[in-house]
Design an enzyme around this catalytic site. Structure first.
Site, PDB file in Angstrom:
ATOM      1  N   ASP A  10      47.522  45.976  43.654  1.00  0.00           N
ATOM      2  CA  ASP A  10      46.094  46.161  43.353  1.00  0.00           C
ATOM      3  C   ASP A  10      45.720  45.281  42.162  1.00  0.00           C
ATOM      4  O   ASP A  10      46.578  44.824  41.410  1.00  0.00           O
ATOM      5  CB  ASP A  10      45.804  47.637  43.015  1.00  0.00           C
ATOM      6  CG  ASP A  10      44.316  47.857  42.733  1.00  0.00           C
ATOM      7  OD1 ASP A  10      43.487  47.500  43.586  1.00  0.00           O
ATOM      8  OD2 ASP A  10      43.977  48.351  41.637  1.00  0.00           O
ATOM      9  N   SER A  11      44.406  45.105  41.992  1.00  0.00           N
ATOM     10  CA  SER A  11      43.926  44.337  40.844  1.00  0.00           C
ATOM     11  C   SER A  11      44.218  45.061  39.524  1.00  0.00           C
ATOM     12  O   SER A  11      44.190  44.432  38.470  1.00  0.00           O
ATOM     13  CB  SER A  11      42.423  44.118  40.978  1.00  0.00           C
ATOM     14  OG  SER A  11      41.763  45.366  41.084  1.00  0.00           O
ATOM     15  N   TYR A  42      38.728  42.133  40.389  1.00  0.00           N
ATOM     16  CA  TYR A  42      38.699  41.172  41.494  1.00  0.00           C
ATOM     17  C   TYR A  42      37.325  41.193  42.179  1.00  0.00           C
ATOM     18  O   TYR A  42      36.920  40.243  42.811  1.00  0.00           O
ATOM     19  CB  TYR A  42      39.754  41.540  42.540  1.00  0.00           C
ATOM     20  CG  TYR A  42      41.172  41.149  42.213  1.00  0.00           C
ATOM     21  CD1 TYR A  42      41.558  40.734  40.935  1.00  0.00           C
ATOM     22  CD2 TYR A  42      42.150  41.195  43.210  1.00  0.00           C
ATOM     23  CE1 TYR A  42      42.879  40.379  40.668  1.00  0.00           C
ATOM     24  CE2 TYR A  42      43.459  40.839  42.954  1.00  0.00           C
ATOM     25  CZ  TYR A  42      43.827  40.436  41.683  1.00  0.00           C
ATOM     26  OH  TYR A  42      45.142  40.098  41.432  1.00  0.00           O
ATOM     27  N   GLY A  43      36.642  42.329  42.048  1.00  0.00           N
ATOM     28  CA  GLY A  43      35.417  42.570  42.820  1.00  0.00           C
ATOM     29  C   GLY A  43      34.274  41.625  42.561  1.00  0.00           C
ATOM     30  O   GLY A  43      33.317  41.566  43.333  1.00  0.00           O
ATOM     31  N   CYS A  73      44.153  47.209  47.210  1.00  0.00           N
ATOM     32  CA  CYS A  73      42.860  46.744  46.708  1.00  0.00           C
ATOM     33  C   CYS A  73      41.944  46.376  47.881  1.00  0.00           C
ATOM     34  O   CYS A  73      42.298  45.530  48.715  1.00  0.00           O
ATOM     35  CB  CYS A  73      43.096  45.521  45.834  1.00  0.00           C
ATOM     36  SG  CYS A  73      41.608  44.845  45.110  1.00  0.00           S
ATOM     37  N   THR A  75      39.105  44.806  47.733  1.00  0.00           N
ATOM     38  CA  THR A  75      38.613  43.433  47.578  1.00  0.00           C
ATOM     39  C   THR A  75      39.663  42.431  48.052  1.00  0.00           C
ATOM     40  O   THR A  75      39.350  41.498  48.797  1.00  0.00           O
ATOM     41  CB  THR A  75      38.239  43.164  46.100  1.00  0.00           C
ATOM     42  OG1 THR A  75      37.295  44.157  45.681  1.00  0.00           O
ATOM     43  CG2 THR A  75      37.643  41.795  45.932  1.00  0.00           C
ATOM     44  N   GLU A 150      36.404  53.614  35.161  1.00  0.00           N
ATOM     45  CA  GLU A 150      37.411  53.201  34.163  1.00  0.00           C
ATOM     46  C   GLU A 150      37.089  53.761  32.782  1.00  0.00           C
ATOM     47  O   GLU A 150      37.982  53.991  31.968  1.00  0.00           O
ATOM     48  CB  GLU A 150      37.551  51.678  34.153  1.00  0.00           C
ATOM     49  CG  GLU A 150      38.115  51.222  35.483  1.00  0.00           C
ATOM     50  CD  GLU A 150      38.718  49.839  35.507  1.00  0.00           C
ATOM     51  OE1 GLU A 150      38.643  49.134  34.495  1.00  0.00           O
ATOM     52  OE2 GLU A 150      39.257  49.495  36.571  1.00  0.00           O
ATOM     53  N   CYS A 185      36.481  51.257  48.170  1.00  0.00           N
ATOM     54  CA  CYS A 185      36.927  50.742  46.871  1.00  0.00           C
ATOM     55  C   CYS A 185      37.916  51.744  46.293  1.00  0.00           C
ATOM     56  O   CYS A 185      37.718  52.960  46.419  1.00  0.00           O
ATOM     57  CB  CYS A 185      35.736  50.578  45.927  1.00  0.00           C
ATOM     58  SG  CYS A 185      36.205  50.083  44.252  1.00  0.00           S
ATOM     59  N   HIS A 187      38.440  52.815  43.434  1.00  0.00           N
ATOM     60  CA  HIS A 187      37.989  53.717  42.370  1.00  0.00           C
ATOM     61  C   HIS A 187      37.169  54.905  42.877  1.00  0.00           C
ATOM     62  O   HIS A 187      37.012  55.901  42.173  1.00  0.00           O
ATOM     63  CB  HIS A 187      37.133  52.955  41.359  1.00  0.00           C
ATOM     64  CG  HIS A 187      37.909  51.999  40.515  1.00  0.00           C
ATOM     65  ND1 HIS A 187      38.750  51.048  41.056  1.00  0.00           N
ATOM     66  CD2 HIS A 187      37.991  51.855  39.168  1.00  0.00           C
ATOM     67  CE1 HIS A 187      39.297  50.352  40.072  1.00  0.00           C
ATOM     68  NE2 HIS A 187      38.853  50.824  38.916  1.00  0.00           N
TER      69      HIS A 187
HETATM   70  N1  DGL Z   1      40.524  47.417  43.358  1.00  0.00           N
HETATM   71  C1  DGL Z   1      39.182  46.920  43.585  1.00  0.00           C
HETATM   72  C2  DGL Z   1      38.734  47.311  44.999  1.00  0.00           C
HETATM   73  O1  DGL Z   1      39.252  48.227  45.598  1.00  0.00           O
HETATM   74  C3  DGL Z   1      38.188  47.451  42.557  1.00  0.00           C
HETATM   75  C4  DGL Z   1      38.428  46.927  41.161  1.00  0.00           C
HETATM   76  C5  DGL Z   1      38.217  45.430  41.023  1.00  0.00           C
HETATM   77  O2  DGL Z   1      37.098  44.951  41.253  1.00  0.00           O
HETATM   78  O3  DGL Z   1      39.197  44.753  40.718  1.00  0.00           O
HETATM   79  O4  DGL Z   1      37.852  46.688  45.528  1.00  0.00           O
END
Ligand code: DGL
Length: 272
Positions: A10-11, A42-43, A73, A75, A150, A185, A187
């Site tokens: 994941d990011s 990453y988004g 992730c 994204t 976050e 996503c 989060h």
């Molecule tokens: N992990 C990213 C997602 O699921 C969200 C956080 C990011 O933008 O890095 O899209």
């Protein structure tokens, strides 16, 4: 069956929501979790950049013994899945196909709203996956939600207000009859309580994290024992954590996403 070694990428911290589900469904596994915290989010990044980062993480996890890879992730899955698969010598599971499959199966009137990052929505990966299943789709980017989660503001009035506005827009204009909201996503599982409160009462909430864990279990032909509880099952999973930024911050924030304390985190410096 040999105990699988599952690399989870994941990011940053969000993919821990996917790891949480994986560890409950497949406790008899070793997990290597890689959070690219130095380069998140990453988004808001381009497909080229996300693909380059994701391929580096793929190599790292393979070199550290992963024999299967889960792209937690949304994204990275949406923007770089094909490139990751080409770079990997091991089976790869992303979050988009399992999430789309479950959302399509859960929608009685074949009308689904998907929320995600700006990049995920711009890629239309979920739209394509759902349309391929005959589903009518509305996508909605909710870029303010990741920083709010976050910040730890999962129950905050501000988060509720922002979620309400996003969802009113998403379910407006011909999409009032959509009956599924797909959380696209990492989060958003932490916002389920708030989303439940502000989303139209009739909708079902589908979580890509849960759907992905089930898909991985099916691939491994793994059936979780009905008891003990999910929390007890998670204790059997062996997890190693790697992060590209502060290990202290990873421990602190990560515990909230995983739902249990994180002790050992190894710092990784990926040379570009
Ligand atoms: N992990 C990213 C997602 O699921 C969200 C956080 C990011 O933008 O890095 O899209």
């Amino acid at each position: 069956m040999r105990r699988p070694s599952i690399g989870v990428f994941d990011s940053g911290f969000g993919g821990l929501t996917v790891l949480k589900e994986l560890a409950a469904v497949i406790p008899a596994a070793d997990y290597l979790y890689f959070g690219d915290t130095a380069r998140l989010p990453y988004g808001s990044k381009s497909a080229e950049t996300v693909a380059r980062y994701a391929v580096e993480a793929t190599h790292f996890l393979q070199q550290h013994g992963a024999n299967m890879l889960v792209i937690a992730c949304n994204t990275a899955t949406a923007l770089a899945f094909d490139k990751i698969v080409r770079a990997a010598q091991i089976p790869v599971v992303g979050v988009v196909e399992p999430g789309a499959e479950r959302a399509a199966a859960s929608s009685k009137n074949q009308k689904v709203v998907v929320i995600g990052t700006e990049a995920t929505v711009a890629s239309h990966a979920y739209l394509k996956a759902l349309q391929a299943r005959g589903v009518d789709v509305r996508e909605k980017a909710c870029p303010l939600l990741v920083p709010l989660v976050e910040e730890g503001w999962t129950e905050h009035a501000v988060t509720e207000q922002i979620s309400r506005i996003y969802l009113q827009e998403a379910f407006g204009d011909g999409f009032q009859s959509a009956d599924v909201l797909l959380l696209g996503c990492t989060h958003y599982p932490l916002l389920k309580t708030v989303v439940r409160r502000v989303a139209p009462a009739h909708i079902a909430i589908v979580d890509s994290a849960e759907a992905t864990a089930q898909a991985v279990a099916e691939l491994l032909k793994f059936k979780p024992p009905p008891t003990p509880s999910a929390d007890e099952r998670r204790q059997f999973a062996r997890i190693k954590f790697f992060a590209t930024d502060s290990v202290e911050k990873f421990r602190r924030l990560g515990g909230r996403f995983l739902g249990q304390p994180i002790e050992d985190v190894q710092h990784v410096d990926l040379k570009e």
